[in-house]
Design a protein around this motif. Structure first.
Motif, PDB file in Angstrom:
ATOM      1  N   VAL A 115      28.724   0.361  23.493  1.00  0.00           N
ATOM      2  CA  VAL A 115      28.216   0.523  22.380  1.00  0.00           C
ATOM      3  C   VAL A 115      28.686  -0.223  21.353  1.00  0.00           C
ATOM      4  CG1 VAL A 115      26.604   1.677  20.621  1.00  0.00           C
ATOM      5  CG2 VAL A 115      26.626   2.797  22.938  1.00  0.00           C
ATOM      6  N   VAL A 116      27.789  -1.160  20.403  1.00  0.00           N
ATOM      7  CA  VAL A 116      28.297  -1.746  19.280  1.00  0.00           C
ATOM      8  C   VAL A 116      27.855  -1.774  17.958  1.00  0.00           C
ATOM      9  CG1 VAL A 116      27.380  -3.946  20.043  1.00  0.00           C
ATOM     10  CG2 VAL A 116      29.256  -4.081  18.606  1.00  0.00           C
ATOM     11  N   VAL A 117      28.409  -1.533  17.020  1.00  0.00           N
ATOM     12  CA  VAL A 117      27.812  -1.285  15.691  1.00  0.00           C
ATOM     13  C   VAL A 117      27.881  -2.400  14.721  1.00  0.00           C
ATOM     14  CG1 VAL A 117      27.678   0.357  13.676  1.00  0.00           C
ATOM     15  CG2 VAL A 117      28.097   1.399  16.098  1.00  0.00           C
ATOM     16  N   PHE A 118      27.070  -2.653  14.262  1.00  0.00           N
ATOM     17  CA  PHE A 118      26.827  -3.770  13.049  1.00  0.00           C
ATOM     18  C   PHE A 118      26.570  -3.450  11.876  1.00  0.00           C
ATOM     19  CE2 PHE A 118      26.179  -5.966  17.080  1.00  0.00           C
ATOM     20  CZ  PHE A 118      27.225  -6.748  17.342  1.00  0.00           C
ATOM     21  N   VAL A 125      22.442  -0.418   9.277  1.00  0.00           N
ATOM     22  CA  VAL A 125      23.323  -0.222  10.420  1.00  0.00           C
ATOM     23  C   VAL A 125      22.465  -0.434  11.586  1.00  0.00           C
ATOM     24  CG1 VAL A 125      24.416   1.747  11.510  1.00  0.00           C
ATOM     25  CG2 VAL A 125      24.202   1.904   9.262  1.00  0.00           C
ATOM     26  N   VAL A 126      23.128  -1.278  12.320  1.00  0.00           N
ATOM     27  CA  VAL A 126      22.313  -1.871  13.705  1.00  0.00           C
ATOM     28  C   VAL A 126      23.215  -1.490  14.840  1.00  0.00           C
ATOM     29  CG1 VAL A 126      21.282  -3.751  15.054  1.00  0.00           C
ATOM     30  CG2 VAL A 126      21.537  -3.689  12.523  1.00  0.00           C
ATOM     31  N   VAL A 127      22.714  -0.546  15.902  1.00  0.00           N
ATOM     32  CA  VAL A 127      23.494  -0.289  17.046  1.00  0.00           C
ATOM     33  C   VAL A 127      22.953  -0.863  18.187  1.00  0.00           C
ATOM     34  CG1 VAL A 127      23.871   1.816  18.434  1.00  0.00           C
ATOM     35  CG2 VAL A 127      24.000   1.963  15.987  1.00  0.00           C
ATOM     36  N   MET A 128      23.758  -1.546  19.093  1.00  0.00           N
ATOM     37  CA  MET A 128      23.196  -2.063  20.227  1.00  0.00           C
ATOM     38  C   MET A 128      24.063  -1.492  21.497  1.00  0.00           C
ATOM     39  SD  MET A 128      22.818  -6.048  19.004  1.00  0.00           S
ATOM     40  CE  MET A 128      21.406  -6.527  17.794  1.00  0.00           C
ATOM     41  N   VAL A 134      18.920  -3.629  21.156  1.00  0.00           N
ATOM     42  CA  VAL A 134      19.183  -2.724  19.946  1.00  0.00           C
ATOM     43  C   VAL A 134      18.659  -1.219  20.312  1.00  0.00           C
ATOM     44  CG1 VAL A 134      17.784  -2.430  17.540  1.00  0.00           C
ATOM     45  CG2 VAL A 134      18.351  -4.640  18.683  1.00  0.00           C
ATOM     46  N   LEU A 135      19.374  -0.255  20.128  1.00  0.00           N
ATOM     47  CA  LEU A 135      19.192   0.920  19.718  1.00  0.00           C
ATOM     48  C   LEU A 135      18.399   1.697  18.752  1.00  0.00           C
ATOM     49  CD1 LEU A 135      22.369   2.194  22.150  1.00  0.00           C
ATOM     50  CD2 LEU A 135      20.193   1.713  23.034  1.00  0.00           C
ATOM     51  N   GLY A 136      19.113   1.317  17.814  1.00  0.00           N
ATOM     52  CA  GLY A 136      18.590   1.681  16.657  1.00  0.00           C
ATOM     53  C   GLY A 136      18.748   1.078  15.378  1.00  0.00           C
ATOM     54  N   GLU A 137      18.283   1.117  14.477  1.00  0.00           N
ATOM     55  CA  GLU A 137      18.425   0.379  13.032  1.00  0.00           C
ATOM     56  C   GLU A 137      17.740   0.788  11.834  1.00  0.00           C
ATOM     57  OE1 GLU A 137      17.680  -4.078  10.868  1.00  0.00           O
ATOM     58  OE2 GLU A 137      16.992  -3.918  13.059  1.00  0.00           O
ATOM     59  N   GLN A 138      18.633   1.289  10.694  1.00  0.00           N
ATOM     60  CA  GLN A 138      18.274   2.116   9.801  1.00  0.00           C
ATOM     61  C   GLN A 138      19.022   1.562   8.559  1.00  0.00           C
ATOM     62  OE1 GLN A 138      18.880   6.078   9.534  1.00  0.00           O
ATOM     63  NE2 GLN A 138      20.016   5.957  11.433  1.00  0.00           N
ATOM     64  N   PRO A 139      18.581   1.694   7.117  1.00  0.00           N
ATOM     65  CA  PRO A 139      19.269   1.689   6.004  1.00  0.00           C
ATOM     66  C   PRO A 139      20.572   2.320   6.078  1.00  0.00           C
ATOM     67  CG  PRO A 139      17.302   1.685   5.449  1.00  0.00           C
ATOM     68  CD  PRO A 139      17.173   2.106   6.744  1.00  0.00           C
ATOM     69  N   TYR A 217      26.880   9.066  12.522  1.00  0.00           N
ATOM     70  CA  TYR A 217      25.681   8.624  13.332  1.00  0.00           C
ATOM     71  C   TYR A 217      26.015   9.050  14.940  1.00  0.00           C
ATOM     72  CZ  TYR A 217      24.236   5.892   9.456  1.00  0.00           C
ATOM     73  OH  TYR A 217      23.987   5.453   8.046  1.00  0.00           O
ATOM     74  N   ASP A 218      24.901   9.336  15.900  1.00  0.00           N
ATOM     75  CA  ASP A 218      25.434   9.436  17.390  1.00  0.00           C
ATOM     76  C   ASP A 218      25.251   7.773  17.880  1.00  0.00           C
ATOM     77  OD1 ASP A 218      22.698   8.515  17.464  1.00  0.00           O
ATOM     78  OD2 ASP A 218      22.132  10.458  18.233  1.00  0.00           O
ATOM     79  N   SER A 219      25.788   7.753  19.101  1.00  0.00           N
ATOM     80  CA  SER A 219      25.810   6.624  19.772  1.00  0.00           C
ATOM     81  C   SER A 219      24.567   5.761  19.905  1.00  0.00           C
ATOM     82  CB  SER A 219      26.171   6.748  20.998  1.00  0.00           C
ATOM     83  OG  SER A 219      25.376   7.604  21.962  1.00  0.00           O
ATOM     84  N   GLU A 220      23.411   6.353  19.585  1.00  0.00           N
ATOM     85  CA  GLU A 220      22.135   5.956  19.540  1.00  0.00           C
ATOM     86  C   GLU A 220      21.525   5.324  18.142  1.00  0.00           C
ATOM     87  OE1 GLU A 220      19.336   8.372  21.542  1.00  0.00           O
ATOM     88  OE2 GLU A 220      20.199   8.176  23.637  1.00  0.00           O
ATOM     89  N   GLY A 221      22.517   5.403  17.219  1.00  0.00           N
ATOM     90  CA  GLY A 221      22.105   4.875  15.759  1.00  0.00           C
ATOM     91  C   GLY A 221      21.443   5.987  14.916  1.00  0.00           C
ATOM     92  N   LYS A 222      21.244   7.175  15.613  1.00  0.00           N
ATOM     93  CA  LYS A 222      20.430   8.216  14.684  1.00  0.00           C
ATOM     94  C   LYS A 222      21.400   8.997  13.753  1.00  0.00           C
ATOM     95  CE  LYS A 222      17.233   9.022  18.481  1.00  0.00           C
ATOM     96  NZ  LYS A 222      16.861  10.176  19.524  1.00  0.00           N
TER      97      LYS A 222
END
Length: 1252
Positions: A115-118, A125-128, A134-139, A217-222
């Motif tokens: 997993v990579v976080v941008f 926060v963008v998690v891929m 893309v796994l998740g994206e949120q402010p 956050y968890d590894s899915e971006g939540k």
């Protein structure tokens, strides 16, 4: 208790300006030429050990982050413009991974690179995934849901809590969060930190309402958690790889700390810093990959520093401070190595491209010859002398404090003093006897610019250190310190490679040993005097892996060697591998103690053999051993200490006292450590016997002598219980000594010395030991007589002695011993000290006094159950007591003793013989009964008993003496019983003697007993005397019939053997096919489980010891026989049919090949040859038996395979256990142990050569 020891600091110039990030290629095949990648603002360089740096990529935009992807062998680069590129370092090919149109602020890959976080410049926060899905994206400033918010239930008011050093004023200070007035003035940097398992990551950022904080956050971006609100938080963030703490700097009004938060965002604890974060802010914060070390990078106007912290027993120790004062060449960043085995390697890069590679390991700093351990904690050095007290850390016995700004980095110890090396490169000398620093020296200009590694002090006080530049290491010896002068290098030696470890040599030489990292060789280096110079002597040892710790030991003049502990936890002495998975070691006297996960082992260094093992708490490590003592100090994983006295070291300590004959000191240790007192004499019996007078005189306390005597046992404890410390070949014993009679030997020896004492003081001291010696020798009468003699002189003393004797012997036993002396005064003296009622023993004693002397002694001995002595006294009472004597003899079965005592009274002696014979006949001892009847003139009874034993020679002799029955009649009556017992030859001799010369009865006896060789001889004699041709008419038909019967029996045995063998081979074939197919042929029904042997070595891993103990533990002999019959049942379908067949085959082969069978076939063939007409029949019989024996012998290896005989025992234990072989071993354990091996056939020369 461990310090961080710098193994090496490798300095190299890369020439790459303004580096921003370092990437390491985890290629284990390139250890000699490691490849790394340095990231600058827009370039990617590759760097190795041999070539100049090379640009592999140059990008137009600024690089914000990079990562080396192991599976793809590519470098992932994220730029500020939003590009994510993949660069192949081998082909230099570039491909696009993904793109962010708003730009990227930072990027972080998970530790497993799945997993990579941008963090985008839009603060999202963008998690891929690793494929950029893309796994998740949120402010970044998103809020938790209401059900995820913290709830305050009002527990624990601040005013009632303990505030430690802050005092009561801290309770009055407001703890409410004060939001910042303008968050835009705060640093806007964003940091990402992953947890070690890759399940969560934390992001440090500036929130609009809170200021600096972080979210989890968890590894899915939540979004999972947000940190609780605190003032004074700073930018850097680091999540401990083990997962328990998130570290972030925090400033308070009265202190600066690194706050440690839990995963849920709650503040857990803190690390108080020795500097002010407002003056010296933290630039970078990183944990080592094994979570052991926390590194802080700080910056001030005049210098930059790296602080290394470790934790133990809930206390944070500042172990190292690296100072960089080059203002024109400041520190760019540092990077912890993440490769396996290199967790404590720190890479530091300066802005000029200068690169430093530091490697640390944990070690104990203990002063030689003492038990003083030195622990570094920032500006303090904590001392604890474990010979005086076991002080739990972080407390200590004494403290050495340096001035402000001087942090301790290393300690070198020798017997006279210790050397302290500080972060400012200064050296301070501390006298441990006077407890003061007596000299300090600043470094020479040359030494002030380098970081010293392997800082140590030898036995003479010489200081050594190393410094590595590129691929060479300089070993330096420092000058003798002069007050007020700078220390400088007195001499040095340049060695190719990186020195990884250094240790001093034996006490009798000026050698030191160094080990290089590249070729893993250990060099022996000599310090030569006048002038001082270091000279490389030889290559002492070649290691397969680099060592982290080395220590040279010397045991006397015969045993010395180099102990190495490698990075892979492999312990080695010279070239001998001792153990794996070793966590720590310590040399204590003549023993090497080392720990594994939950065990402590001791190796005797004289022969390098493990002599003892004991269980310890999981993860415990050795700290030190007591100097001149038997103590070992262990530190447990949580940091607390445990002091133990292992028996091996205690015995060594006792031996050190016994060799110079310090018996009292040895006795004191033995009693304190609860060692068996037998070791006092068993240590060296010959020496103890020679110096027995010293021992008796030196032990002033008579109670100690009594204790020693009372514990003596007929056993050699030096070769039994305490064999770990003794060699049987080196033990010395006096003449006429054996361990089986040690108690008698030592007690007699000491008794002889103590009884010769003439001084009143010695006589008084030895009274109790003499009594104890009498008791150990079983001479209670002598002990009582000694007390009785003192009774005549001093009744008070006699009472005390008797009271002591009653501690050793039961009062009732002592009363019986006194009664056995026949002295009624002594009996009354003992009886008064017992609990006996005078109404019971006084009438009995008065009754005895009224009897005659011999009869009185008889009654006393009968009462004391001394029946043989009682019979002797009864014999002295005269003829009027013969009937009583005969009844007494018969009651107590004293026949043998009575025959000796009454040998002169012939008439009564015969009565005893007849009574003895009756007793023997009642116990089925007819042969002995016949002899006794004969002595008692009962010839008829003697004849009858002899006849029952078929002792026909004795029967004829007794019948001849008796004369009532003719001998011929008796002889003929014995023939049939002899034939029934298969004693045909004796029956023939008997009938031959008492039959007519021409009688055929002897021939009939021989034919019936299948003694055809003798029958042919007898028939020839009768035929010569004029009888008919008995050989043709009687012997030959019987012989032919017997041969046919014998051939049929051999055929049946051969057929049965073949059937059993074939069934066994078929069963094994089916079992092998089932094992290959995955089926378990060996599984048995639950009803058959009881058949498993109690001695089977296989234990189920599914049941604990307590659950196994609840099963059936009792079985009657009847049920055991029933189960054995089921086990050996030859019925097809029996789950243990192969075992039953092996048992049956063993019995069958033993029957076929027994000596009696071979002799029978030989004698039968010989009889056929004597007929002259049956040679063919004889040859056929011989060939038949020969073929059966050959078939049996050729089948032995086929039946008794190696696994049946235990040939694969090496695979039944250890980590690589063969479970199939283990199950077979359990199954074969049901077989009789003798039948698990091939029968041993003793083949004699049974064949007739003329029949071949």
């Amino acid at each position: 208790m461990r310090n961080l020891k710098l193994q090496y600091c490798k300095e190299k110039k890369t020439g790459i300006q303004n580096p921003k990030q370092l990437l390491l290629q985890p290629d284990i095949d390139r250890k000699d030429n490691e490849i790394s990648y340095i990231i600058t603002e827009n370039k990617v360089f590759t760097v190795d050990e041999t070539n100049e740096p090379k640009i592999i990529a140059e990008l137009p935009a600024e690089i914000v982050s990079a990562e080396f992807l192991q599976l793809e062998n590519a470098i992932c680069v994220a730029t500020a413009a939003g590009e994510v590129l993949l660069i192949n370092p081998d082909t230099l090919a570039t491909s696009e991974g993904t793109f962010c149109d708003v730009g990227i602020e930072c990027m972080a890959w998970s530790p497993n690179q799945e997993v990579v976080v941008f963090i985008t410049k839009a603060k999202n926060v963008v998690v891929m995934t690793c494929t950029y899905d893309v796994l998740g994206e949120q402010p970044l400033d998103a809020q938790l849901a209401s059900e995820q918010q913290f709830v305050n239930v009002g527990w624990g008011k601040k005013e009632t809590q303990f505030h430690g050093n802050a005092g009561k004023q801290a309770a009055k200070q407001s703890a409410e969060f004060q939001p910042p007035t303008d968050v835009q003035q705060l640093p806007q940097d964003v940091h990402i930190a992953w947890r070690g398992d890759g399940a969560y990551f934390a992001v440090s950022y500036v929130a609009s309402q809170v200021g600096r904080t972080f979210s989890v956050y968890d590894s899915e971006g939540k979004l999972q958690h947000t940190a609780e609100k605190w003032n004074g938080m700073q930018t850097p963030l680091a999540w401990r790889p083990s997962g328990n703490w998130i570290a972030q700097p925090q400033v308070f009004a009265n202190k600066s700390t690194v706050a440690l938060f839990e995963k849920n965002g709650l503040r857990h604890r803190e690390v108080v810093l020795p500097f002010d974060l407002n003056v010296e802010p933290i630039v970078q914060l990183r944990w080592s990959n094994d979570s052991d070390i926390l590194a802080l990078h700080t910056a001030t106007a005049d210098a930059q520093r790296i602080y290394l912290y470790t934790i133990n027993n809930y206390h944070w120790y500042l172990k190292q401070v690296l100072v960089y004062k080059e203002l024109e060449n400041p520190l760019a960043f540092f990077h912890w190595d993440s490769r396996l085995g290199a967790e404590h390697v720190l890479h530091v890069l300066l802005e000029s491209g200068q690169r430093y590679t530091h490697r640390w390991h944990f070690a104990i700093d203990c002063q030689p010859g003492t038990a003083i351990v030195y622990v570094i904690d920032g500006q303090r050095l904590l001392l604890t002398d474990y010979n005086k007290a076991v002080v739990p850390p972080p407390m200590c016995w004494r403290t050495i404090a340096l001035s402000a700004g001087q942090y301790i980095n290393a300690v070198g110890c020798c017997k006279s003093h210790i050397a302290i090396y500080t972060s400012e490169r200064a050296i301070h000398l501390y006298n441990s006897d006077k407890h003061s620093i007596y000299n300090s020296a600043k470094p020479h200009v040359e030494l002030s610019q380098i970081q010293l590694a392997n800082f140590c002090c030898d036995k003479l006080g010489n200081l050594y250190a190393t410094h590595t530049l590129a691929n060479h290491t300089r070993l330096m010896l420092f000058s003798t310190f002069v007050v007020g002068e700078d220390y400088h290098i007195e001499c040095s030696l340049r060695i190719t490679g990186t020195i990884n470890a250094l240790t001093e040599g034996p006490v009798s030489s000026n050698f030191i040993y160094v080990q290089t990292l590249s070729n893993r060789q250990v060099y022996e280096i000599a310090l030569e005097r006048n002038p001082n110079q270091l000279k490389l002597k030889r290559t002492y040892l070649q290691l397969q892996q680099s060592a982290d710790q080395m220590q040279f030991y010397s045991c006397g003049k015969t045993s010395e060697g180099l102990i190495t502990l490698r990075s892979q936890h492999l312990l080695q002495i010279d070239e001998q591998r001792m153990a794996e998975d070793v966590t720590s070691f310590c040399v204590v006297g003549n023993y090497l103690a080392y720990t594994q996960l939950n065990a402590l082992h001791f190796v005797r260094l004289l022969d390098r053999r493990v002599v003892d093992t004991r269980t310890i708490e999981r993860g415990a490590k050795l700290v030190t051993g007591g100097a001149g003592d038997a103590r070992l100090v262990l530190q447990l994983p949580r940091g607390n200490l445990e002091m133990i006295c292992p028996r091996v070291l205690v015995l060594q300590h006792i031996g050190d006292r016994l060799r110079p004959h310090y018996f009292e000191a040895a006795m004191r240790i033995v009693r304190k450590q609860r060692i068996n007192l037998n070791i006092i004499c068993d240590h060296d019996v010959q020496q103890f016997v020679e110096f027995i007078d010293w021992f008796i005189e030196e032990i002033h306390d008579s109670q100690w002598l009594c204790l020693f005597l009372s514990e003596l046992q007929n056993e050699d404890y030096a070769l039994g219980m305490y064999a770990s410390n003794y060699d049987a070949a080196k033990q010395h014993f006096p003449l006429n000594y054996s361990a089986d009679r040690k108690v008698e030997f030592i007690c007699q020896l000491m008794l002889g010395r103590m009884e010769k004492a003439e001084e009143p003081k010695l006589i008084a001291r030895y009274r109790l030991p003499i009594i104890t010696a009498y008791v150990k020798l079983g001479k209670l009468e002598q002990a009582l007589q000694l007390i009785w003699q003192h009774k005549q002189k001093d009744s008070t003393l006699a009472d005390q002695l008797l009271k002591y004797l009653l501690y050793l012997v039961d009062v009732n036993d002592l009363y019986n011993v006194a009664l056995g002396t026949y002295d009624f005064g002594l009996v009354l003296f003992v009886a008064q000290k017992s609990q006996k009622d005078p109404k019971e023993f006084l009438p009995y004693l008065n009754e005895l006094k009224s009897l005659p002397l011999d009869y009185r002694k008889f009654k006393i001995d009968e009462h004391l159950k001394r029946y043989e002595r009682a019979l002797t006294h009864l014999a002295a009472c005269g003829e009027e007591h013969y009937d009583l004597a005969l009844e007494f003899i018969d009651q107590h079965k004293l026949y043998s003793r009575a025959l000796i005592i009454y040998q002169s009274q012939s008439v009564f002696h015969k009565r005893i013989c007849v009574a003895f014979a009756d007793h023997l006949r009642a116990n089925a001892q007819l042969e002995a009964a016949s002899l006794m009847y004969e002595r008692g003139d009962q010839l008829q009874q003697a004849l009858l008993s002899a006849r029952h034993t078929l002792d026909w020679q004795r029967v004829l002799l007794l019948a001849q003496r008796d004369g009532t029955v003719p001998l011929e009649e008796i002889a003929h009556s014995l023939v049939a019983p002899l034939q029934q017992q298969d004693r045909h030859l004796e029956a023939y001799e008997l009938i031959k003697r008492f039959s007519q010369p021409a009688s055929e009865e002897p021939l009939d006896v021989l034919i019936r007993g299948h003694l055809f060789g003798r029958a042919i001889y007898e028939a020839g004699l009768l035929t010569a005397a004029g009888a008919a041709d008995l050989l043709t008419e009687r012997v030959k038909p019987a012989l032919i019939a017997y041969v046919a019967q014998l051939e049929g029996s051999l055929c049946a045995d051969r057929k049965l053997f073949g059937e059993h063998k074939q069934r066994l081979l078929e069963i094994r074939k089916r079992q092998a096919a089932s094992a290959d197919g995955g089926n378990d042929e060996h599984d048995v029904d639950i009803d058959e489980v009881d058949l498993l042997s109690d001695t089977s070595s296989m234990q189920s891993s599914r049941h604990s010891g307590s659950s196994r103990g609840t099963g059936k533990t009792f079985r009657s002999s009847k049920n055991r026989r029933k189960h054995e019959r089921k086990l050996l049942s030859l019925k097809p379908g029996n789950p243990f049919e192969d075992i039953a067949l092996i048992d049956a085959l063993h019995n069958q082969i033993t029957k076929i090949g027994q000596l009696q069978q071979q002799q029978l076939v030989r004698d039968t063939c010989k009889a056929l040859l004597q007929l002259h007409t049956e040679d063919a029949q004889a040859a056929m019989l011989q060939r038949q038996y020969d073929s059966i024996l050959s078939e049996v012998q050729s089948s032995l290896d086929e039946i008794w395979i190696p696994e049946l005989m235990g040939g694969s025992a090496q695979h039944l234990t250890g980590p690589n256990v063969d479970y199939l072989a283990l199950r077979k071993e359990q199954r074969y354990a049901l077989i009789n142990p003798l039948k698990r091996f091939k029968p041993q056939l003793n083949i004699i020369d049974w064949k007739h050569g003329i029949l071949h």
